[in-house]
Write a protein that holds these residues in place. Structure first.
Motif, PDB file in Angstrom:
ATOM      1  N   ILE A 102      89.164 -10.530 -26.119  1.00  9.34           N
ATOM      2  CA  ILE A 102      89.715  -9.537 -25.211  1.00  9.34           C
ATOM      3  C   ILE A 102      88.940  -8.223 -25.269  1.00  9.34           C
ATOM      4  N   LEU A 103      88.506  -7.814 -26.468  1.00  8.69           N
ATOM      5  CA  LEU A 103      87.760  -6.558 -26.589  1.00  8.69           C
ATOM      6  C   LEU A 103      86.394  -6.672 -25.913  1.00  8.69           C
ATOM      7  N   GLY A 104      85.702  -7.787 -26.150  1.00 12.12           N
ATOM      8  CA  GLY A 104      84.389  -7.970 -25.541  1.00 12.12           C
ATOM      9  C   GLY A 104      84.452  -8.019 -24.029  1.00 12.12           C
ATOM     10  N   VAL A 105      85.436  -8.752 -23.502  1.00 13.88           N
ATOM     11  CA  VAL A 105      85.574  -8.869 -22.046  1.00 13.88           C
ATOM     12  C   VAL A 105      85.966  -7.524 -21.439  1.00 13.88           C
ATOM     13  N   ALA A 106      86.902  -6.806 -22.107  1.00 13.44           N
ATOM     14  CA  ALA A 106      87.338  -5.505 -21.586  1.00 13.44           C
ATOM     15  C   ALA A 106      86.174  -4.520 -21.529  1.00 13.44           C
ATOM     16  N   CYS A 107      85.386  -4.454 -22.600  1.00 15.71           N
ATOM     17  CA  CYS A 107      84.231  -3.551 -22.604  1.00 15.71           C
ATOM     18  C   CYS A 107      83.190  -3.973 -21.564  1.00 15.71           C
ATOM     19  N   ASN A 108      83.054  -5.279 -21.412  1.00 14.18           N
ATOM     20  CA  ASN A 108      82.094  -5.810 -20.449  1.00 14.18           C
ATOM     21  C   ASN A 108      82.484  -5.461 -19.017  1.00 14.18           C
ATOM     22  N   LEU A 109      83.768  -5.346 -18.762  1.00 13.63           N
ATOM     23  CA  LEU A 109      84.250  -4.954 -17.440  1.00 13.63           C
ATOM     24  C   LEU A 109      84.185  -3.451 -17.232  1.00 13.63           C
ATOM     25  N   VAL A 110      84.550  -2.702 -18.268  1.00 13.28           N
ATOM     26  CA  VAL A 110      84.717  -1.255 -18.130  1.00 13.28           C
ATOM     27  C   VAL A 110      83.389  -0.513 -18.191  1.00 13.28           C
ATOM     28  N   TRP A 111      82.500  -0.907 -19.122  1.00 11.09           N
ATOM     29  CA  TRP A 111      81.290  -0.102 -19.326  1.00 11.09           C
ATOM     30  C   TRP A 111      80.390  -0.035 -18.098  1.00 11.09           C
ATOM     31  N   PRO A 112      80.076  -1.150 -17.412  1.00  8.96           N
ATOM     32  CA  PRO A 112      79.239  -1.030 -16.214  1.00  8.96           C
ATOM     33  C   PRO A 112      79.853  -0.127 -15.151  1.00  8.96           C
ATOM     34  N   PHE A 113      81.176  -0.178 -15.013  1.00  5.06           N
ATOM     35  CA  PHE A 113      81.851   0.694 -14.048  1.00  5.06           C
ATOM     36  C   PHE A 113      81.697   2.161 -14.441  1.00  5.06           C
ATOM     37  N   CYS A 314      73.001  -7.832 -14.354  1.00  5.27           N
ATOM     38  CA  CYS A 314      73.049  -6.469 -14.890  1.00  5.27           C
ATOM     39  C   CYS A 314      71.826  -5.684 -14.435  1.00  5.27           C
ATOM     40  N   GLY A 315      70.668  -6.347 -14.364  1.00  8.44           N
ATOM     41  CA  GLY A 315      69.479  -5.686 -13.850  1.00  8.44           C
ATOM     42  C   GLY A 315      69.689  -5.229 -12.415  1.00  8.44           C
ATOM     43  N   ILE A 316      70.323  -6.072 -11.603  1.00  6.03           N
ATOM     44  CA  ILE A 316      70.608  -5.712 -10.216  1.00  6.03           C
ATOM     45  C   ILE A 316      71.583  -4.533 -10.144  1.00  6.03           C
ATOM     46  N   ALA A 317      72.715  -4.653 -10.842  1.00  6.30           N
ATOM     47  CA  ALA A 317      73.761  -3.640 -10.741  1.00  6.30           C
ATOM     48  C   ALA A 317      73.328  -2.304 -11.340  1.00  6.30           C
TER      49      ALA A 317
END
Length: 424
Positions: A102-113, A314-317
């Protein structure tokens, strides 16, 4: 995984299926076919969307409405044709939830935003040194550190259940492939977004005309990616593909930076687009097929596909967020200098960069308008410095790849593991 638009998410899932079900000899061709179909959608979608946007009766909204029946067909085909398979068929739903990172997925969603918001709003909505910018930067940095720690130390989850299979990043035979995939994504995004903008600002081309002038890039990209998928099983030496791809991308992008101005011919820009399409077609998505051959069990194959696609998307975004910040901040400075201090308000200049009917384009005399167009062409050319860096980094990654010849099952009988099994 990074939260992506539906097209990108489906693209990722397709390659996960290939990692499990395709044989090593089939994978390169299937990767090329899927990538080519994705690019073909861009070829068809661009003109169709442009035609709808320019039609006063249909309007741009129909470009989105048109997706609904296509999504329905895609869901039906996926339901009927896609195989059902789980890497751990004996694990119950409750056990899967308990293992969820849950922590990895949450950070993965939040950090790029957070990152995209910081680089997009800073310098436009607020200054870089404002309290808002510093607050968002601090939150972005903290979330990034927590995310990194969760990856390295497997916080709140077991090592094998991490959302990001970071154990593959320590492998010298795979890391350069992941890096090159990210470089390909970054170069692709900048080219497909900013090349049409160049024609819009410097030549006044409409949406349909911009799409047509992007065709040299897209068509050469499609042909190259399919040919590469067919040739990889024959030659086996993937390092050559990445060296040639990185060199072609670097050369095309460097020429763009050096020659792209308000007076350059359209034919020259379209020729350089074709060179970039050739370079990117050589290394855009083939890392998935190469990883499939290098890895010896299905879990590593899927994890390899995850990292290849994550690196690329990630390179694209990330690069589009950075490029947007460059366009708005550097472009604003260059355009303001070209127009003369105090001649136009900051809002007028921002609107001019956005391509709307700003007074800069409506009221300026011919000389001022020419200087303004030159400033915008200058900042667009600087965007391709990102593509230069991507090509150079791809070359460096290719130089670090193993000089091995992969066996795609042509020289001897290849034993393909059954889905869900692990090699001893």
């Amino acid at each position: 995984m990074v939260k992506l638009p539906n097209a990108f998410a489906n693209y990722y899932r397709n390659f996960s299926y290939l990692a499990v079900f395709a044989t090593t000899s089939e994978t390169p061709k299937l990767v090329g076919a899927v990538s080519a179909m994705w690019a073909t959608g861009l070829v068809v979608g661009g003109p169709v969307g442009s035609a709808l946007a320019e039609n006063k009766h249909a309007t741009w909204r129909w470009a989105f409405y048109l997706n609904l029946p296509l999504v329905g067909v895609g869901l039906l085909v996926a339901f009927l044709c896609m195989p059902h398979h789980h890497m751990q068929p004996k694990v119950t739903g409750r056990e899967l939830i308990a293992k969820f990172d849950i922590l990895g997925v949450a950070c993965n969603l939040v950090w790029p935003f957070l990152f995209a918001t910081y680089v997009t709003l800073s310098g436009t909505n607020w200054t870089w040194t404002s309290g808002e910018a510093w607050a968002l930067f601090t939150v972005t940095l903290v979330v990034g550190i927590v995310w990194l720690l969760s990856i390295v130390f497997s916080i709140f989850t077991a090592k094998e259940d991490k959302a990001i299979p970071a154990h593959l990043l320590s492998r010298r035979d795979l890391l350069p492939i992941f890096v090159a995939s990210g470089c390909a994504g970054a170069a692709y995004a900048i080219t497909i977004y900013y090349a049409p903008l160049f024609f819009a600002f410097t030549r006044g081309r409409g949406a349909m005309e911009q799409s047509v002038r992007l065709l040299p890039f897209i068509l050469v990209f499609i042909v190259t990616i399919m040919l590469t998928g067919g040739l990889l099983p024959l030659i086996g030496r993937y390092q050559i593909i990445y060296l040639l791809g990185g060199a072609s991308t670097l050369a095309g992008a460097a020429a763009m930076v050096a020659t792209m101005d308000a007076n350059v011919s359209e034919a020259q820009i379209m020729g350089l687009e074709a060179l970039l399409g050739f370079g990117l077609g050589l290394h855009f998505q083939h890392g998935v097929g190469i990883s499939n051959v290098i890895n010896k069990n299905n879990r590593d194959r899927v994890d390899g596909a995850v990292l290849c696609n994550m690196s690329q998307m990630c390179g694209i975004a990330m690069m589009l967020a950075i490029a947007g910040s460059i366009f708005q901040n550097v472009g604003f400075s260059l355009l303001k200098d070209a127009l003369g201090a105090g001649s136009y308000s900051d809002d007028d200049i921002r609107e001019a960069l956005a391509g709307v009917a700003s007074s800069v384009w409506r009221l300026a005399n011919e000389k001022v308008r020419r200087d303004a167009i030159g400033a915008v062409a200058d900042v667009i050319s600087r965007e391709f410095i990102i593509v230069v860096a991507s090509g150079a980094l791809c070359l460096l990654a290719a130089a670090c790849m193993k000089r091995e010849k992969l066996d795609y099952g042509r020289s001897r009988k290849h034993v393909q593991e059954q889905p869900g099994t692990e090699s001893p």
